[in-house]
Design a protein around this motif. Structure first.
Motif, mmCIF file in Angstrom:
data_model
loop_
_atom_site.group_PDB
_atom_site.id
_atom_site.type_symbol
_atom_site.label_atom_id
_atom_site.label_comp_id
_atom_site.label_asym_id
_atom_site.label_seq_id
_atom_site.Cartn_x
_atom_site.Cartn_y
_atom_site.Cartn_z
ATOM 1 N N THR A 1 0.764 -1.294 -0.129
ATOM 2 C CA THR A 1 0.045 -0.092 -0.048
ATOM 3 C C THR A 1 1.004 1.277 -0.006
ATOM 4 O O THR A 1 1.787 1.144 0.715
ATOM 5 C CB THR A 1 -0.963 -0.074 1.406
ATOM 6 O OG1 THR A 1 -1.603 -1.141 1.241
ATOM 7 C CG2 THR A 1 -1.899 1.290 1.241
ATOM 8 N N CYS B 1 1.775 4.605 1.103
ATOM 9 C CA CYS B 1 1.558 5.590 2.293
ATOM 10 C C CYS B 1 2.013 7.078 1.876
ATOM 11 O O CYS B 1 3.204 6.982 1.541
ATOM 12 C CB CYS B 1 2.080 5.072 3.488
ATOM 13 S SG CYS B 1 2.207 6.127 4.705
ATOM 14 N N ASP C 1 -2.988 7.618 4.696
ATOM 15 C CA ASP C 1 -3.010 5.967 4.830
ATOM 16 C C ASP C 1 -1.641 5.240 5.288
ATOM 17 O O ASP C 1 -1.216 4.305 4.505
ATOM 18 C CB ASP C 1 -3.193 5.560 3.298
ATOM 19 C CG ASP C 1 -4.722 6.150 3.115
ATOM 20 O OD1 ASP C 1 -5.469 6.273 3.906
ATOM 21 O OD2 ASP C 1 -4.958 6.135 1.710
ATOM 22 N N GLY D 1 -0.803 2.375 6.334
ATOM 23 C CA GLY D 1 -1.405 0.804 6.342
ATOM 24 C C GLY D 1 -0.540 0.007 7.389
ATOM 25 O O GLY D 1 -1.097 -0.808 7.901
ATOM 26 N N LEU E 1 -7.123 9.512 6.478
ATOM 27 C CA LEU E 1 -7.539 8.220 5.716
ATOM 28 C C LEU E 1 -8.370 8.240 4.561
ATOM 29 O O LEU E 1 -9.193 9.014 4.700
ATOM 30 C CB LEU E 1 -8.107 7.343 6.883
ATOM 31 C CG LEU E 1 -7.276 7.333 8.281
ATOM 32 C CD1 LEU E 1 -8.192 6.385 9.089
ATOM 33 C CD2 LEU E 1 -6.112 6.497 7.977
ATOM 34 N N THR E 2 -8.062 7.857 3.236
ATOM 35 C CA THR E 2 -8.836 8.006 2.168
ATOM 36 C C THR E 2 -9.942 6.578 2.594
ATOM 37 O O THR E 2 -10.908 6.853 1.671
ATOM 38 C CB THR E 2 -7.942 7.438 1.085
ATOM 39 O OG1 THR E 2 -7.474 6.160 1.012
ATOM 40 C CG2 THR E 2 -6.809 8.651 0.866
ATOM 41 N N HIS E 3 -9.668 5.887 2.961
ATOM 42 C CA HIS E 3 -10.689 4.862 3.529
ATOM 43 C C HIS E 3 -10.345 4.056 4.714
ATOM 44 O O HIS E 3 -9.148 3.875 4.977
ATOM 45 C CB HIS E 3 -11.360 4.017 2.286
ATOM 46 C CG HIS E 3 -10.325 3.043 1.923
ATOM 47 N ND1 HIS E 3 -9.149 3.308 1.071
ATOM 48 C CD2 HIS E 3 -10.333 1.621 1.744
ATOM 49 C CE1 HIS E 3 -8.501 2.331 0.623
ATOM 50 N NE2 HIS E 3 -9.155 1.032 1.006
ATOM 51 N N HIS F 1 -4.924 0.433 5.226
ATOM 52 C CA HIS F 1 -4.873 1.800 5.280
ATOM 53 C C HIS F 1 -4.648 2.318 6.499
ATOM 54 O O HIS F 1 -4.416 3.535 6.602
ATOM 55 C CB HIS F 1 -5.746 2.507 4.221
ATOM 56 C CG HIS F 1 -5.651 2.287 2.862
ATOM 57 N ND1 HIS F 1 -5.327 3.388 1.875
ATOM 58 C CD2 HIS F 1 -5.843 1.293 2.132
ATOM 59 C CE1 HIS F 1 -5.203 2.726 0.697
ATOM 60 N NE2 HIS F 1 -5.474 1.457 0.906
ATOM 61 N N ILE F 2 -5.136 1.567 7.516
ATOM 62 C CA ILE F 2 -5.010 1.909 8.935
ATOM 63 C C ILE F 2 -4.157 1.106 9.941
ATOM 64 O O ILE F 2 -4.215 1.429 11.106
ATOM 65 C CB ILE F 2 -6.834 1.630 9.347
ATOM 66 C CG1 ILE F 2 -6.972 0.270 9.446
ATOM 67 C CG2 ILE F 2 -7.546 2.629 8.552
ATOM 68 C CD1 ILE F 2 -8.287 0.007 10.142
ATOM 69 N N ALA G 1 -10.959 11.221 8.878
ATOM 70 C CA ALA G 1 -11.542 10.396 8.074
ATOM 71 C C ALA G 1 -12.998 10.988 7.438
ATOM 72 O O ALA G 1 -13.321 11.777 8.284
ATOM 73 C CB ALA G 1 -11.673 8.874 8.875
ATOM 74 N N ASN H 1 -13.639 -3.687 7.836
ATOM 75 C CA ASN H 1 -12.378 -2.952 7.597
ATOM 76 C C ASN H 1 -11.351 -4.244 7.195
ATOM 77 O O ASN H 1 -10.238 -3.958 6.919
ATOM 78 C CB ASN H 1 -12.044 -2.087 8.664
ATOM 79 C CG ASN H 1 -11.444 -2.920 9.991
ATOM 80 O OD1 ASN H 1 -11.108 -4.120 9.822
ATOM 81 N ND2 ASN H 1 -11.425 -2.223 11.069
ATOM 82 N N SER I 1 -15.316 6.152 0.814
ATOM 83 C CA SER I 1 -13.775 6.546 0.333
ATOM 84 C C SER I 1 -13.847 8.008 -0.136
ATOM 85 O O SER I 1 -14.952 8.740 -0.320
ATOM 86 C CB SER I 1 -13.592 5.537 -1.258
ATOM 87 O OG SER I 1 -13.422 4.245 -0.807
#
Length: 139
Positions: A16, A18, A33, A35, A57-59, A64-65, A81, A95, A137
């Motif tokens: 991912t 970041c 993000d 991740g 956070l994009t989602h 991503h978290i 978010a 999630n 998102s």
């Protein structure tokens, strides 16, 4: 006048991105993000001599978290978010953390509405809701 610089680091088992949005004058940055791999992200921040002030956070998917809580604690950051993503971020099935290792959730400090304007680190941003990948998102 300061400029915006964007760096990135690939993290986690699903590779991912970041992102690090930084103010070139103040070196303050927003982490987008984070991740996984909080230690590697912190090393990148230190190497670049950045001063983290927030996480965006994009989602809310696991990739991503994953490093949110460790980075938030280490740097005393505010987490942002999409308001429409609340169910995903706070549900271990939605999630996807319940499918990949230890289930967990994160709790953003600020939920943003579609079109809401914020300024962080001298960077003016406008949250745009872009549902599809997840319900909340955003860009």
């Amino acid at each position: 006048m300061s400029q915006l610089k964007c760096d990135f680091k690939v993290v986690g088992p699903v590779q991912t991105n970041c992102y690090f949005l930084s103010n070139t004058d103040t070196r303050e940055c927003v982490i987008v993000d984070p991740g996984e791999e909080a230690g590697n992200i912190a090393d990148f921040i230190e190497k670049k001599e950045l001063k983290p002030v927030a996480i965006l956070l994009t989602h809310g998917h696991f990739d991503h978290i994953g490093a949110v809580d460790k980075l938030k604690e280490r740097y005393d950051l505010t987490v942002y978010a999409s308001e429409a993503e609340k169910d995903t971020i706070t549900d271990t099935t939605k999630n996807l953390t319940s499918y990949f290792g230890e289930p967990f959730t994160v709790t953003p400090d600020v939920y943003l509405k579609d079109g809401q304007e914020i300024e962080i680190a001298g960077i003016l941003m406008n949250m745009i809701l872009t549902p599809g990948h997840t319900e909340g998102s955003c860009c």
